[in-house]
Write a protein that holds these residues in place. Sequence first.
Motif, PDB file in Angstrom:
ATOM      1  N   PHE A  26       0.834  -1.206   0.000  1.00 51.88           N
ATOM      2  CA  PHE A  26       0.000   0.000   0.000  1.00 51.88           C
ATOM      3  C   PHE A  26       0.866   1.252   0.000  1.00 51.88           C
ATOM      4  O   PHE A  26       0.618   2.201  -0.747  1.00 51.88           O
ATOM      5  CB  PHE A  26      -0.932   0.001   1.212  1.00 51.88           C
ATOM      6  CG  PHE A  26      -1.654   1.302   1.406  1.00 51.88           C
ATOM      7  CD1 PHE A  26      -2.782   1.596   0.650  1.00 51.88           C
ATOM      8  CD2 PHE A  26      -1.208   2.238   2.330  1.00 51.88           C
ATOM      9  CE1 PHE A  26      -3.455   2.806   0.800  1.00 51.88           C
ATOM     10  CE2 PHE A  26      -1.872   3.446   2.492  1.00 51.88           C
ATOM     11  CZ  PHE A  26      -2.992   3.730   1.728  1.00 51.88           C
ATOM     12  N   LEU A  27       1.898   1.267   0.830  1.00 48.45           N
ATOM     13  CA  LEU A  27       2.781   2.431   0.896  1.00 48.45           C
ATOM     14  C   LEU A  27       3.558   2.619  -0.403  1.00 48.45           C
ATOM     15  O   LEU A  27       3.793   3.757  -0.833  1.00 48.45           O
ATOM     16  CB  LEU A  27       3.742   2.280   2.077  1.00 48.45           C
ATOM     17  CG  LEU A  27       3.103   2.345   3.471  1.00 48.45           C
ATOM     18  CD1 LEU A  27       4.144   2.066   4.545  1.00 48.45           C
ATOM     19  CD2 LEU A  27       2.448   3.712   3.695  1.00 48.45           C
ATOM     20  N   LEU A  28       3.963   1.516  -1.027  1.00 50.00           N
ATOM     21  CA  LEU A  28       4.691   1.616  -2.286  1.00 50.00           C
ATOM     22  C   LEU A  28       3.808   2.153  -3.415  1.00 50.00           C
ATOM     23  O   LEU A  28       4.253   2.947  -4.244  1.00 50.00           O
ATOM     24  CB  LEU A  28       5.253   0.247  -2.681  1.00 50.00           C
ATOM     25  CG  LEU A  28       6.394  -0.303  -1.811  1.00 50.00           C
ATOM     26  CD1 LEU A  28       6.748  -1.714  -2.243  1.00 50.00           C
ATOM     27  CD2 LEU A  28       7.620   0.606  -1.904  1.00 50.00           C
ATOM     28  N   ILE A  29       2.552   1.704  -3.437  1.00 48.52           N
ATOM     29  CA  ILE A  29       1.649   2.101  -4.521  1.00 48.52           C
ATOM     30  C   ILE A  29       1.042   3.481  -4.283  1.00 48.52           C
ATOM     31  O   ILE A  29       0.996   4.324  -5.178  1.00 48.52           O
ATOM     32  CB  ILE A  29       0.528   1.049  -4.693  1.00 48.52           C
ATOM     33  CG1 ILE A  29       1.134  -0.293  -5.123  1.00 48.52           C
ATOM     34  CG2 ILE A  29      -0.504   1.514  -5.722  1.00 48.52           C
ATOM     35  CD1 ILE A  29       0.137  -1.438  -5.142  1.00 48.52           C
ATOM     36  N   ALA A  30       0.572   3.709  -3.049  1.00 49.38           N
ATOM     37  CA  ALA A  30      -0.139   4.965  -2.761  1.00 49.38           C
ATOM     38  C   ALA A  30       0.707   5.985  -2.023  1.00 49.38           C
ATOM     39  O   ALA A  30       0.255   7.107  -1.797  1.00 49.38           O
ATOM     40  CB  ALA A  30      -1.395   4.662  -1.940  1.00 49.38           C
ATOM     41  N   GLY A  31       1.931   5.601  -1.667  1.00 50.40           N
ATOM     42  CA  GLY A  31       2.752   6.498  -0.857  1.00 50.40           C
ATOM     43  C   GLY A  31       3.041   7.828  -1.507  1.00 50.40           C
ATOM     44  O   GLY A  31       3.037   8.874  -0.849  1.00 50.40           O
ATOM     45  N   ASN A  32       3.307   7.821  -2.813  1.00 52.58           N
ATOM     46  CA  ASN A  32       3.632   9.058  -3.530  1.00 52.58           C
ATOM     47  C   ASN A  32       2.431   9.663  -4.243  1.00 52.58           C
ATOM     48  O   ASN A  32       2.564  10.666  -4.951  1.00 52.58           O
ATOM     49  CB  ASN A  32       4.748   8.790  -4.553  1.00 52.58           C
ATOM     50  CG  ASN A  32       6.059   8.401  -3.885  1.00 52.58           C
ATOM     51  OD1 ASN A  32       6.388   8.912  -2.811  1.00 52.58           O
ATOM     52  ND2 ASN A  32       6.794   7.486  -4.512  1.00 52.58           N
ATOM     53  N   ALA A  33       1.274   9.041  -4.094  1.00 55.66           N
ATOM     54  CA  ALA A  33       0.074   9.537  -4.782  1.00 55.66           C
ATOM     55  C   ALA A  33      -0.453  10.789  -4.093  1.00 55.66           C
ATOM     56  O   ALA A  33      -0.399  10.920  -2.871  1.00 55.66           O
ATOM     57  CB  ALA A  33      -1.001   8.455  -4.805  1.00 55.66           C
ATOM     58  N   ASP A  34      -0.951  11.693  -4.895  1.00 52.87           N
ATOM     59  CA  ASP A  34      -1.574  12.902  -4.366  1.00 52.87           C
ATOM     60  C   ASP A  34      -2.869  12.512  -3.659  1.00 52.87           C
ATOM     61  O   ASP A  34      -3.723  11.839  -4.230  1.00 52.87           O
ATOM     62  CB  ASP A  34      -1.858  13.870  -5.518  1.00 52.87           C
ATOM     63  CG  ASP A  34      -2.405  15.217  -5.038  1.00 52.87           C
ATOM     64  OD1 ASP A  34      -2.667  15.350  -3.823  1.00 52.87           O
ATOM     65  OD2 ASP A  34      -2.561  16.121  -5.873  1.00 52.87           O
ATOM     66  N   SER A  35      -3.020  12.937  -2.432  1.00 56.79           N
ATOM     67  CA  SER A  35      -4.199  12.567  -1.643  1.00 56.79           C
ATOM     68  C   SER A  35      -5.489  13.140  -2.201  1.00 56.79           C
ATOM     69  O   SER A  35      -6.580  12.723  -1.811  1.00 56.79           O
ATOM     70  CB  SER A  35      -4.020  13.021  -0.182  1.00 56.79           C
ATOM     71  OG  SER A  35      -2.932  12.359   0.414  1.00 56.79           O
ATOM     72  N   SER A  36      -5.387  14.105  -3.103  1.00 57.84           N
ATOM     73  CA  SER A  36      -6.586  14.712  -3.686  1.00 57.84           C
ATOM     74  C   SER A  36      -6.910  14.147  -5.067  1.00 57.84           C
ATOM     75  O   SER A  36      -8.017  14.349  -5.575  1.00 57.84           O
ATOM     76  CB  SER A  36      -6.427  16.228  -3.780  1.00 57.84           C
ATOM     77  OG  SER A  36      -5.341  16.571  -4.628  1.00 57.84           O
ATOM     78  N   SER A  37      -5.949  13.440  -5.699  1.00 56.98           N
ATOM     79  CA  SER A  37      -6.201  12.875  -7.025  1.00 56.98           C
ATOM     80  C   SER A  37      -7.124  11.681  -6.901  1.00 56.98           C
ATOM     81  O   SER A  37      -7.022  10.894  -5.955  1.00 56.98           O
ATOM     82  CB  SER A  37      -4.885  12.457  -7.688  1.00 56.98           C
ATOM     83  OG  SER A  37      -4.229  11.472  -6.919  1.00 56.98           O
ATOM     84  N   LYS A  38      -8.027  11.519  -7.871  1.00 56.44           N
ATOM     85  CA  LYS A  38      -9.044  10.476  -7.799  1.00 56.44           C
ATOM     86  C   LYS A  38      -8.891   9.466  -8.919  1.00 56.44           C
ATOM     87  O   LYS A  38      -8.402   9.781 -10.011  1.00 56.44           O
ATOM     88  CB  LYS A  38     -10.443  11.106  -7.835  1.00 56.44           C
ATOM     89  CG  LYS A  38     -10.742  12.000  -6.626  1.00 56.44           C
ATOM     90  CD  LYS A  38     -12.166  12.510  -6.641  1.00 56.44           C
ATOM     91  CE  LYS A  38     -12.454  13.337  -5.385  1.00 56.44           C
ATOM     92  NZ  LYS A  38     -13.847  13.836  -5.338  1.00 56.44           N
ATOM     93  N   VAL A  39      -9.322   8.252  -8.629  1.00 55.97           N
ATOM     94  CA  VAL A  39      -9.324   7.187  -9.625  1.00 55.97           C
ATOM     95  C   VAL A  39     -10.510   7.410 -10.554  1.00 55.97           C
ATOM     96  O   VAL A  39     -11.650   7.546 -10.084  1.00 55.97           O
ATOM     97  CB  VAL A  39      -9.432   5.808  -8.956  1.00 55.97           C
ATOM     98  CG1 VAL A  39      -9.509   4.705 -10.001  1.00 55.97           C
ATOM     99  CG2 VAL A  39      -8.255   5.583  -8.018  1.00 55.97           C
ATOM    100  N   PRO A  40     -10.293   7.490 -11.859  1.00 54.50           N
ATOM    101  CA  PRO A  40     -11.380   7.761 -12.800  1.00 54.50           C
ATOM    102  C   PRO A  40     -12.549   6.798 -12.648  1.00 54.50           C
ATOM    103  O   PRO A  40     -12.363   5.585 -12.502  1.00 54.50           O
ATOM    104  CB  PRO A  40     -10.706   7.592 -14.172  1.00 54.50           C
ATOM    105  CG  PRO A  40      -9.259   7.847 -13.915  1.00 54.50           C
ATOM    106  CD  PRO A  40      -8.993   7.336 -12.535  1.00 54.50           C
ATOM    107  N   GLY A  41     -13.745   7.369 -12.659  1.00 54.03           N
ATOM    108  CA  GLY A  41     -14.959   6.564 -12.625  1.00 54.03           C
ATOM    109  C   GLY A  41     -15.384   6.079 -11.256  1.00 54.03           C
ATOM    110  O   GLY A  41     -16.372   5.357 -11.138  1.00 54.03           O
TER     111      GLY A  41
END
Length: 246
Positions: free
Chosen positions: A30-45
Motif C-alpha cells: 500500500f505504501l509503495l503504490i499509494a505512498g507518492n500519490a496525491d491525496s486529492s487525485s481520484k481514480v477515474p470513474g
Amino acid sequence: MNTLIRLELTRALRNRKFLFFSVIYPSVLFLLIAGNADSSSKVPGTGLTVPTYMMVSMASFGALTAVLMGNSERIAKEREGGWVRQLRLTTLPGRGYVLAKTASAAVVSLPSIVIVFAVAAAVKDVRLDAWQWLALTGAIWAGSLVFAALGVAIGYLATGDAVRPITMITYFGLSMLGGLWMPTTSFPGWLQDIAKWLPTHAYAALGRAIEQSRAPHVQDLAVLVVSFVLFAGGAAWLYRKDTLKA
C-alpha cells in the motif's frame, strides 16, 4: 472442531514467514503504490482518491493472502504427511475439518485488514465515518471466506510438490486481473469485461461501495455467492474423493 480451530490458529501464529506475507506485506505494498500519490487525485470513474481506493484493494489482498496461501499448502502437506488420515480416525466429521480450516484462516486474515486501515489513516490521512470503518472490516473479513474455501479446494486438488505453483498462479492471477494491484479502469475494455466476473473484483467492489456510501451491485454479490458455493462444494467433493482413496 473448536480444538482443531485453536490448533490451526496456534500453528499459523507461530509461522513468522506466513505472518509477514499475510499481515505486513499488504501494508508495505500500500505504501509503495499509494505512498507518492496525491491525496486529492481520484481514480477515474470511482470518485475515490487513490489512497482510499488502494486501501480497500490492499486490505482485500492481505485477506486473500492469509486465507489462500495458508490453507492450500498446509492441507496438501498434511495429506501427504498422514495428518488428515489420522484425523479421520477421530470423531471429527469431514465437514468439521473443512469448516475448521476455513474459520481459522479467516481469523488470521483479520490483522492484515486492520493494519492496512491503520497505515492508510495514519500515513495517507484516509478519513471515513465510524460506520464505514466497521462495515469495511466486516465485509472484507466475511468476503475472505470465499477464498478460504478456494484454498481448501486447492489443497485437496494438488499434491505437496504441485500445490505451490498452482496456488501462486491462482493467487497472482486473481489479484492482478481482479484489480487489486491497479484500478481495472486502466485495463483494455475486453479485459475489464473479464475482470467484472472475477471474485476478487467483486470482493474489492464491496468495500468500495461502502466507501462511496451506496449499496453494492447485485452482480458483485452474485459473483461472490456463486464462487463460495462452487469453491466450498468443490472442497467438500474433493475431501470425500480423497477419503475414498485413503
